[in-house]
Write a protein that holds these residues in place. Structure first.
Motif, PDB file in Angstrom:
ATOM      1  N   VAL A  51      23.434  41.976  79.854  1.00 44.59           N
ATOM      2  CA  VAL A  51      24.588  42.660  79.276  1.00 44.59           C
ATOM      3  C   VAL A  51      24.170  43.550  78.112  1.00 44.59           C
ATOM      4  N   LEU A  52      23.214  43.060  77.302  1.00 44.25           N
ATOM      5  CA  LEU A  52      22.758  43.880  76.187  1.00 44.25           C
ATOM      6  C   LEU A  52      21.942  45.076  76.677  1.00 44.25           C
ATOM      7  N   LEU A  53      21.206  44.886  77.788  1.00 45.00           N
ATOM      8  CA  LEU A  53      20.438  46.006  78.355  1.00 45.00           C
ATOM      9  C   LEU A  53      21.352  47.124  78.816  1.00 45.00           C
ATOM     10  N   LEU A  54      22.561  46.740  79.236  1.00 44.51           N
ATOM     11  CA  LEU A  54      23.490  47.731  79.759  1.00 44.51           C
ATOM     12  C   LEU A  54      23.937  48.717  78.690  1.00 44.51           C
ATOM     13  N   GLY A  55      23.941  48.267  77.420  1.00 44.61           N
ATOM     14  CA  GLY A  55      24.342  49.166  76.353  1.00 44.61           C
ATOM     15  C   GLY A  55      23.291  50.198  76.001  1.00 44.61           C
ATOM     16  N   GLU A  56      22.134  50.118  76.669  1.00 44.95           N
ATOM     17  CA  GLU A  56      21.006  50.951  76.266  1.00 44.95           C
ATOM     18  C   GLU A  56      20.918  52.255  77.039  1.00 44.95           C
ATOM     19  N   SER A  57      21.894  52.532  77.925  1.00 45.57           N
ATOM     20  CA  SER A  57      21.682  53.641  78.842  1.00 45.57           C
ATOM     21  C   SER A  57      22.366  54.915  78.370  1.00 45.57           C
TER      22      SER A  57
ATOM     23  N   ILE B 209      26.072  48.861  88.819  1.00 46.99           N
ATOM     24  CA  ILE B 209      26.208  50.062  89.641  1.00 46.99           C
ATOM     25  C   ILE B 209      27.418  50.874  89.198  1.00 46.99           C
ATOM     26  N   LEU B 210      28.534  50.181  88.905  1.00 47.45           N
ATOM     27  CA  LEU B 210      29.724  50.898  88.459  1.00 47.45           C
ATOM     28  C   LEU B 210      29.463  51.638  87.158  1.00 47.45           C
ATOM     29  N   ASN B 211      28.727  50.975  86.239  1.00 46.94           N
ATOM     30  CA  ASN B 211      28.429  51.633  84.969  1.00 46.94           C
ATOM     31  C   ASN B 211      27.541  52.830  85.171  1.00 46.94           C
ATOM     32  N   SER B 212      26.576  52.745  86.125  1.00 46.73           N
ATOM     33  CA  SER B 212      25.703  53.906  86.326  1.00 46.73           C
ATOM     34  C   SER B 212      26.445  55.036  87.012  1.00 46.73           C
ATOM     35  N   ILE B 213      27.492  54.721  87.800  1.00 49.93           N
ATOM     36  CA  ILE B 213      28.322  55.800  88.327  1.00 49.93           C
ATOM     37  C   ILE B 213      29.128  56.425  87.207  1.00 49.93           C
ATOM     38  N   ASN B 214      29.594  55.583  86.272  1.00 48.32           N
ATOM     39  CA  ASN B 214      30.376  56.086  85.149  1.00 48.32           C
ATOM     40  C   ASN B 214      29.609  57.068  84.293  1.00 48.32           C
ATOM     41  N   LEU B 215      28.278  57.057  84.389  1.00 43.58           N
ATOM     42  CA  LEU B 215      27.506  57.980  83.563  1.00 43.58           C
ATOM     43  C   LEU B 215      27.793  59.420  83.947  1.00 43.58           C
ATOM     44  N   SER B 216      28.084  59.685  85.229  1.00 45.83           N
ATOM     45  CA  SER B 216      28.353  61.076  85.589  1.00 45.83           C
ATOM     46  C   SER B 216      29.852  61.356  85.625  1.00 45.83           C
ATOM     47  N   LYS B 217      30.650  60.397  86.067  1.00 47.34           N
ATOM     48  CA  LYS B 217      32.101  60.616  86.083  1.00 47.34           C
ATOM     49  C   LYS B 217      32.795  59.279  86.017  1.00 47.34           C
ATOM     50  N   ASN B 218      33.891  59.222  85.244  1.00 43.62           N
ATOM     51  CA  ASN B 218      34.628  57.966  85.179  1.00 43.62           C
ATOM     52  C   ASN B 218      35.302  57.691  86.499  1.00 43.62           C
TER      53      ASN B 218
ATOM     54  N   LEU C  91      32.139  55.376  79.050  1.00 46.89           N
ATOM     55  CA  LEU C  91      32.449  53.964  79.176  1.00 46.89           C
ATOM     56  C   LEU C  91      33.421  53.661  80.290  1.00 46.89           C
ATOM     57  N   GLY C  92      33.851  54.658  81.029  1.00 51.13           N
ATOM     58  CA  GLY C  92      34.823  54.378  82.053  1.00 51.13           C
ATOM     59  C   GLY C  92      36.189  54.135  81.466  1.00 51.13           C
ATOM     60  N   PHE C  93      36.722  55.067  80.720  1.00 48.62           N
ATOM     61  CA  PHE C  93      37.934  54.829  79.958  1.00 48.62           C
ATOM     62  C   PHE C  93      38.750  56.108  79.933  1.00 48.62           C
ATOM     63  N   ASN C  94      40.032  55.992  80.199  1.00 52.90           N
ATOM     64  CA  ASN C  94      40.853  57.184  80.256  1.00 52.90           C
ATOM     65  C   ASN C  94      41.106  57.782  78.888  1.00 52.90           C
ATOM     66  N   LYS C  95      41.422  59.085  78.883  1.00 51.33           N
ATOM     67  CA  LYS C  95      41.892  59.682  77.638  1.00 51.33           C
ATOM     68  C   LYS C  95      43.342  59.282  77.400  1.00 51.33           C
TER      69      LYS C  95
ATOM     70  N   THR D 150      34.170  44.986  80.102  1.00 45.66           N
ATOM     71  CA  THR D 150      34.592  44.157  81.232  1.00 45.66           C
ATOM     72  C   THR D 150      33.433  43.348  81.772  1.00 45.66           C
ATOM     73  N   THR D 151      32.251  43.993  81.857  1.00 46.26           N
ATOM     74  CA  THR D 151      31.063  43.266  82.291  1.00 46.26           C
ATOM     75  C   THR D 151      30.828  42.045  81.432  1.00 46.26           C
ATOM     76  N   TRP D 152      31.068  42.236  80.143  1.00 43.72           N
ATOM     77  CA  TRP D 152      30.780  41.166  79.189  1.00 43.72           C
ATOM     78  C   TRP D 152      31.850  40.101  79.203  1.00 43.72           C
ATOM     79  N   ILE D 153      33.137  40.479  79.171  1.00 43.44           N
ATOM     80  CA  ILE D 153      34.162  39.440  79.013  1.00 43.44           C
ATOM     81  C   ILE D 153      34.595  38.837  80.329  1.00 43.44           C
ATOM     82  N   SER D 154      34.222  39.429  81.467  1.00 41.33           N
ATOM     83  CA  SER D 154      34.688  38.819  82.709  1.00 41.33           C
ATOM     84  C   SER D 154      33.648  37.893  83.317  1.00 41.33           C
ATOM     85  N   ILE D 155      32.380  38.042  82.979  1.00 39.60           N
ATOM     86  CA  ILE D 155      31.361  37.203  83.614  1.00 39.60           C
ATOM     87  C   ILE D 155      30.858  36.106  82.687  1.00 39.60           C
ATOM     88  N   VAL D 156      30.431  36.504  81.481  1.00 46.11           N
ATOM     89  CA  VAL D 156      29.655  35.576  80.660  1.00 46.11           C
ATOM     90  C   VAL D 156      30.455  34.366  80.161  1.00 46.11           C
TER      91      VAL D 156
END
Lengths: 102, 479
Positions: free
Chosen positions: B80-86, B343-352, B149-153, B245-251
């Motif tokens: 989860v912490l690695l995910l914040g590094e991208s 995978i969802l987070n890496s898709i979010n890098l180009s478009k939410n 972050l995958g978040f609407n305006k 969501t990755t953090w609060i839904s799994i861990v």
């Protein structure tokens, strides 16, 4: 003992049936915690045991921390949205978005 | 010593001497270090084989199962912490150092919960887990800066999700406190081992004790989001950014479930009906409600409810079986869902993306990434050659051997129904037209791609040499 149960039921009633304000929900959670601490004190006197009284201190600390968190979130919400009423702020805006069809 | 040094670490980091990025990297190293230490403990000691050691003046208790639980928690938190590094994500989510510190505080609570052997420590540790979760759900409330972050305006749902989470979670912790108060009042004890001894003497005839343990189980189920109390979970998981969501839904589910499975004090045979009922409800509600949903994170929340139903089924049999099946199911669920969220987070890098329809024709954009997404959805659905099939198979085998025929039949049926929405996602990815898919191709980080490829490889090739993993964990898991 009855006073403690009475407090707990008041708090649960307030938590479930309150439809006006988020602040009242937080207060009712506090009332439940107060009733819990009251029951615990009576139990510890009945058992003649000191651990129950120590547990009360922990419960009070937990209650204080919870209220601090809830108040900070409520302050940000009222600053962003302008009110903390339940009806004006629709919590389920995300549920179904009819514009987009799968 | 480990916990004390982590407390010192959190205090030092909270002075904000370092940049948030460095704090995150140091925490990643620390969590890798902790998981390596726990691994060496598991493989090098035969000291506590059948029994554990009482620590902290009998407030805590360590055996091999607790250490395995801590290992799973630390391993997951590394990811989860690695995910914040991208890339873009790092710029946004590590703008402040609170994110990492909050995660570390919650991890401290999880370790305390796993080793706790006392009602007071248990309730305090549950609070220590929960408060940072509420904060991290409501941390990213503003719009316009959180593109990656995958978040609407103009979407204030983060703060509402945090408030909802706080109110429901504090109700759950109130139930847990009330239950432990009842147990204390009936038995006069707070130590769990002593309570078990007292129960053996009294032959389970303590009535107020039963009310207390029922309340504790209800509180834990409320915190987990199992079915009769499930309504908050999809709202909260959908309202927050995808990384959170990755953090609060799994861990946070891991320590609660392992704690429930390690202390059958609360589920002695009469009370296992409660968890059986909850697993029945979560299987049916999760599989049927998921058919109506077309938002990705909401759908994943409902699928997590189905998996919680399976885990609760094995927990209600835990009085008679090994803990191996439960922990194996938890590990498999964590691996596959972490893979999906990566995978969802890496898709979010180009478009939410928020809707399932935005995945249309994703296979034409990035073939390998969509392949690993398809593999992990197959594994969640329980299609035979993949990893998810085996965990379901063990649980169904155990419940069938214990003659729980009805719930076994229901869980088979519900896993078939839940196959529908997993397969619908795969259909959307592969066979639909490329209408929404006009965004540029995705460039992954090295770390994220390594994690995704490793987990996909594990899910694919478990069938070839599954004995490798079983022999690895066979000895410690025997009780």
């Amino acid at each position: 003992m009855l006073i403690g149960f009475f407090l707990i039921f008041i708090g649960l009633y307030g938590f479930i049936f309150n439809r006006n304000n988020y602040l009242l929900i937080v207060i009712s959670i506090e009332i439940i915690l107060l009733g819990t601490a009251y029951i615990l004190s009576i139990f510890s006197i009945n058992n003649d045991d000191i651990i129950g009284l120590l547990f009360i201190l922990y419960i009070i600390a937990i209650a204080a921390a919870e209220v601090a968190l809830a108040l900070s979130i409520l302050v940000t919400m009222s600053r962003l949205r302008g009110s903390i009423h339940i009806k004006t702020s629709n919590i389920n805006t995300l549920k179904y978005n009819p514009k987009i069809i799968v | 010593m480990l916990t004390i040094s982590i407390i010192l670490f959190i205090i030092i980091l909270s002075f904000k001497i370092l940049k948030p990025v460095y704090i995150n990297r140091i925490s990643i190293l620390i969590s890798i270090y902790c998981s390596i230490i726990l691994l060496t403990i598991i493989f090098n000691t035969n000291v506590f084989y059948n029994y554990g050691i009482s620590i902290y003046n009998s407030l805590g208790y360590i055996s091999i199962n607790q250490i395995i639980g801590q290992l799973i928690v630390w391993f997951t938190i590394t990811l989860v912490l690695l995910l914040g590094e991208s890339g873009k994500t790092r710029k946004n989510i590590l703008r402040s150092s609170e994110y990492t510190l909050i995660i570390l505080l919650s991890i401290l609570g999880m370790n305390f919960l796993l080793i706790s052997n006392d009602l007071v420590t248990m309730s305090l540790a549950i609070e220590l887990i929960s408060f940072p979760l509420y904060i991290s759900a409501s941390l990213y409330k503003n719009d316009e800066i959180y593109e990656g972050l995958g978040f609407n305006k103009n979407n204030l749902s983060g703060i509402y999700a945090g408030l909802k989470y706080l109110l429901i979670g504090s109700l759950g912790s109130v139930f847990i406190l009330l239950g432990s108060v009842f147990i204390y009042g009936d038995t006069g004890l707070t130590n769990i081992t002593n309570i078990i001894e007292l129960l053996n003497i009294f032959n389970n005839k303590l009535e107020i004790y039963k009310i207390g343990s029922t309340l504790i189980i209800v509180g834990l189920l409320l915190k987990l989001g199992c079915a009769p109390f499930h309504n908050w979970a999809p709202d909260v998981y959908d309202g927050v950014p995808t990384i959170v969501t990755t953090w609060i839904s799994i861990v946070p589910k891991i320590p609660f479930l392992i704690f429930l499975s390690l202390h059958p004090l609360f589920i002695y045979p009469l009370l296992s009906n409660l968890t059986l009922f909850s697993s029945f409800c979560s299987l049916i509600i999760g599989s049927i409600m998921g058919l109506l949903i077309f938002r990705i994170k909401r759908l994943l929340a409902y699928s997590s409810i189905v998996h919680l139903g399976f885990i609760l089924l094995s927990i209600s049999c835990i009085y008679y079986i090994n803990t191996f099946t439960t922990i194996f199911y938890i590990v498999v669920y964590v691996i596959t869902s972490i893979n999906i969220f990566f995978i969802l987070n890496s898709i979010n890098l180009s478009k939410n993306i928020e809707l399932l329809s935005e995945l249309k024709g994703f296979v034409y954009n990035n073939k390998l990434l969509s392949f690993s997404l398809i593999i992990s959805f197959f594994s969640l659905a329980g299609i035979p050659p993949f990893l998810g099939f085996y965990s379901k198979y063990f649980i169904l085998l155990d419940s069938f051997n214990l003659e729980y025929y009805f719930i076994t039949f229901i869980s088979l049926l519900c896993s078939v129904i839940s196959c529908v929405y997993y397969l619908r996602i795969i259909k959307i990815i592969n066979f639909d037209d490329n209408i929404y898919m006009n965004y540029k191709s995705i460039h992954l980080n090295e770390t994220i791609s390594i994690v995704i490829s490793f987990f996909t490889f594990l899910t694919l090739t478990f069938v070839l040499n599954g004995n490798l993993i079983f022999n690895l964990f066979n000895t410690p898991f025997i009780i």
